[in-house]
Enzyme design. Structure first.
Site, PDB file in Angstrom:
ATOM      1  N   ARG A 292       0.828  -1.213   0.000  1.00 28.39           N
ATOM      2  CA  ARG A 292       0.000   0.000   0.000  1.00 28.39           C
ATOM      3  C   ARG A 292       0.864   1.266   0.000  1.00 28.39           C
ATOM      4  NH1 ARG A 292      -3.118  -2.916   3.959  1.00 28.39           N
ATOM      5  NH2 ARG A 292      -2.292  -1.588   5.632  1.00 28.39           N
ATOM      6  N   GLU A 325      10.340   9.617  32.352  1.00 27.50           N
ATOM      7  CA  GLU A 325      11.675   9.147  32.723  1.00 27.50           C
ATOM      8  C   GLU A 325      12.457   8.853  31.458  1.00 27.50           C
ATOM      9  OE1 GLU A 325      12.127   6.016  35.529  1.00 27.50           O
ATOM     10  OE2 GLU A 325      10.532   6.742  36.829  1.00 27.50           O
ATOM     11  N   GLU A 336      11.025  -3.919  36.679  1.00 31.18           N
ATOM     12  CA  GLU A 336      10.455  -3.012  37.671  1.00 31.18           C
ATOM     13  C   GLU A 336       8.952  -2.846  37.438  1.00 31.18           C
ATOM     14  OE1 GLU A 336      10.966   1.536  39.402  1.00 31.18           O
ATOM     15  OE2 GLU A 336      12.240   0.853  37.769  1.00 31.18           O
ATOM     16  N   ASP A 393       7.027 -12.713  41.642  1.00 33.86           N
ATOM     17  CA  ASP A 393       6.864 -13.081  43.046  1.00 33.86           C
ATOM     18  C   ASP A 393       5.379 -13.277  43.333  1.00 33.86           C
ATOM     19  OD1 ASP A 393       7.603 -13.632  45.635  1.00 33.86           O
ATOM     20  OD2 ASP A 393       7.505 -11.548  46.270  1.00 33.86           O
ATOM     21  N   HIS A 615      19.326  -3.062  44.189  1.00 35.26           N
ATOM     22  CA  HIS A 615      18.597  -2.609  43.005  1.00 35.26           C
ATOM     23  C   HIS A 615      17.955  -3.853  42.395  1.00 35.26           C
ATOM     24  CE1 HIS A 615      20.414   1.363  43.196  1.00 35.26           C
ATOM     25  NE2 HIS A 615      21.595   0.787  43.368  1.00 35.26           N
ATOM     26  N   CYS A 617      15.783  -4.319  40.186  1.00 31.36           N
ATOM     27  CA  CYS A 617      15.584  -4.345  38.728  1.00 31.36           C
ATOM     28  C   CYS A 617      16.789  -4.953  38.017  1.00 31.36           C
ATOM     29  CB  CYS A 617      15.358  -2.943  38.193  1.00 31.36           C
ATOM     30  SG  CYS A 617      13.902  -2.208  38.893  1.00 31.36           S
TER      31      CYS A 617
END
Length: 649
Positions: A292, A325, A336, A393, A615, A617
């Site tokens: 297209r 962020e 996270e 978790d 940390h 993450c």
């Protein structure tokens, strides 16, 4: 299918007892004269009737039941344990006898004595040696091709073996498959084209042992003992596509016997299958746009989750952007995002799930609501976690994963119920142990149930402060529970709690999960394996974590690091789990083991009065350079024991 019961042949006379054999063996060891022992092995292994004559508990009894093979197991074990310590000519005599037995022409169905002979021969430890594999393969083929009714007998006899002997059988078969796939000396075996039936035969016999293992509670060996890690090194996608194309017939694939495929290998199959589906969709989208004359979207291979956007194609790899962020998502933001969302969803105030303190697990709230889409979202999150290799978790009971595979793929008929599976008080015990105990007491109560309990086929539940009643069967409020019908009552009660009362919630959850993990590869999984894919494994190996840990600012020989590992390796299991939870957000290990955590210890150039910081993450622990082991241990225990919103970044 029933095999016809044939008259058992008259067995040869075998006067030797186990005591006679052991005495002959001891004499031979001291005198060096092995003639008596040689004659015993020569006669016993000469034919199937001779094997029965030697090892049958009573030659005059037919032993035609599945519960008793009629074999003197202790005698069989003694003869095999002694065999490998006899002179080579005796060992060769046994193998020759087995060859002759297997080469005899068969006419008609097998008798129970034939099955006993197969059962005995399969336990021969000589088959650990690759030089015997040609004979072993023929034995396996004859067992594999028996009719289903004969397999039924063997399965029930296998489950009566001791754990040690059972495990030996499994390990021998796994080794046989591994060495046929990757022979140390290829010239030892016939060309693969001449013996293509070796591995299918061994896999079939392994499946009989796997079935036997599943019939015993608890199982003789863990299901993971059937895994063949050698298969991690073959082209698993080719195996999967063969299975998809030909099913369980025509062409062999290890996917026909999924219990031998490790959880790590299954995870790869699921991810690659989903990726191939996604690439196929992306390719079609690309072709459509080019045709297209539109500009292709280069983000089409990723699901870029901004927390203000609606969800897009769930089969894409997840990339997370937090609005406001800066920074690229290299995996940390994705993790996270999952951690934050899961914490919010499972918060008691949210009302979707109930936390049961006795069992330390969550279960679906049975409260009725107008929209079950949030349960679908939780299912989607779990599917995304599996697809993106994120360990969540989450504490669901094992029966949740059993329900999630009921059925393992979404049925084509939308009216087919999903997430319904057979449940027992054992399943209920994993969620509500006190209630399960009470129901078990009811089942074993010796008094008059109707007069003493005064219950009906009715359940009462509190919903938003109002007690509501539900009949377990039509007119249940008028049917008393009696000694005669209490089993039915308990079964209906458990089914109501774990299936019917939460059907809409769980169905939404089921469809959410399967909208991401829509792969036929789910048919390869056990419920326990789905749980490990979602939550990781509870088996911790801190030595493996030590070996794979990376360091930033420290070297592994630094005193602080040596103190750290001395302390951690000496921790009890509960503190080791707290450390893992503190640093990774979960106290479980991903499918690939500790190495897949990419655990890092960084030097925190702060005061040694400070606690460690994590940390989650990035699975990173920031450790100040503590000067003593005592100080490090004290600070570490305080940090990991108070990590909820304390010392956690």
């Amino acid at each position: 299918m029933k095999a016809p019961v044939l008259p058992e042949p008259v067995l040869p006379n075998q006067p030797k007892t186990m005591k006679d054999f052991q005495e002959d063996t001891e004499k031979a060891k001291s005198s060096g004269d092995w003639k008596a022992v040689h004659d015993f092995y020569l006669t016993t292994f000469d034919s199937f009737p001779e094997l029965n004559a030697a090892f049958k508990k009573d030659a005059t009894t037919s032993f035609n039941t599945i519960e008793d093979s009629g074999i003197n197991a202790k005698f069989v074990n003694a003869v095999y344990d002694a065999l490998l310590n006899t002179p080579q000519d005796i060992q060769k005599t046994v193998l020759k006898g087995i060859i002759n037995s297997l080469l005899r022409e068969w006419k008609g169905p097998r008798t129970k004595d034939d099955l006993r002979a197969y059962f005995i021969l399969l336990q021969n430890p000589q088959f650990n040696n690759t030089s015997t594999y040609v004979i072993y393969a023929h034995l396996l083929r004859q067992i594999a091709t028996l009719v289903e009714a004969d397999h039924h007998f063997l399965v029930h006899w296998f489950k009566k073996l001791s754990q040690k002997r059972f495990k030996q059988l499994v390990e021998r078969l796994l080794q046989f498959i591994s060495l046929r796939l990757f022979p140390a000396k290829p010239e030892e075996f016939p060309p693969i084209t001449k013996c293509s039936w070796w591995i299918p035969s061994a896999s079939k016999v392994l499946s009989l042992l796997n079935t036997a293992n599943s019939l015993v509670h608890p199982p003789l060996i863990p299901y993971t003992d059937f895994y063949n890690s050698t298969l991690d090194h073959i082209d698993l996608m080719e195996e999967y596509h063969t299975w998809q194309s030909f099913g369980n017939s025509h062409r062999f694939s290890f996917c026909q016997y999924p219990f031998v495929i490790s959880i790590a290998a299954k995870k790869i199959i699921i991810q690659r299958d989903s990726e191939q589906q996604m690439i196929s969709i992306a390719r079609q989208s690309l072709v459509d746009k080019v045709s297209r004359r539109q500009r292709p979207d280069m983000n089409m291979l990723f699901l870029n989750m901004k927390l203000t956007r609606k969800r897009a194609d769930l089969k894409k790899k997840l990339k997370v952007t937090f609005v406001g962020e800066a920074g690229l998502d290299m995996g940390g933001l994705t993790k996270e995002w999952f951690l934050l969302l899961i914490r919010q969803i499972f918060h008691p105030d949210y009302g979707m799930f109930t936390y049961h303190k006795d069992s330390h697990c969550h279960w679906f709230s049975s409260f009725k609501c107008d929209n079950y889409s949030e349960f679908r979202l939780v299912g989607i999150l779990m599917g995304l976690a599996v697809y993106n290799s994120i360990t969540l978790d989450i504490r669901f009971p094992p029966c949740c994963y059993k329900k999630l595979l009921s059925p393992p793929i979404i049925p084509s008929d939308q009216n087919t119920p999903v997430g319904i599976c057979s449940v027992t008080t054992d399943d209920l015990c994993q969620i509500m142990p006190e209630l399960a105990h009470g129901l078990s007491e009811l089942l074993s109560y010796e008094g008059n149930v109707e007069e003493d309990f005064y219950s009906t086929f009715q359940v009462f539940q509190e919903e938003f402060g109002i007690i509501k009643s539900y009949n377990l069967k039509p007119g249940g409020d008028k049917i008393p529970v009696t000694n005669q019908n209490r089993k039915e009552y308990v079964q209906l009660y458990v089914d109501f709690l774990l299936n019917k009362s939460i059907y809409k919630q769980f169905a939404a959850f089921y469809y959410g999960f399967h909208s991401v993990c829509a792969s036929n590869a789910l048919m390869l999984l056990r419920p326990e394996e789905v749980e490990i894919l979602v939550c990781g494994s509870p088996e911790l190996d801190m030595h493996a974590l030590q070996r794979s840990t990376q360091y930033d600012g420290y070297a592994k020989t630094d005193l602080t690091i040596r103190y750290f590992w001395d302390v951690v390796l000496g921790f009890p299991l509960d503190l080791q789990k707290k450390l893992l939870h503190f640093t990774t957000g979960s106290d479980r290990v991903p499918v690939g083991g500790m190495a897949d955590l990419n655990f890092k210890i960084s030097k925190n150039e702060t005061s040694t009065n400070w606690l460690p910081v994590a940390h989650t993450c990035f699975n990173q622990l920031c450790l100040p350079p503590y000067k003593s082991k005592k100080d490090l241990k004290q600070k570490l225990i305080i940090g990991i024991s108070n990590s909820e919103g304390f010392g956690l970044e």
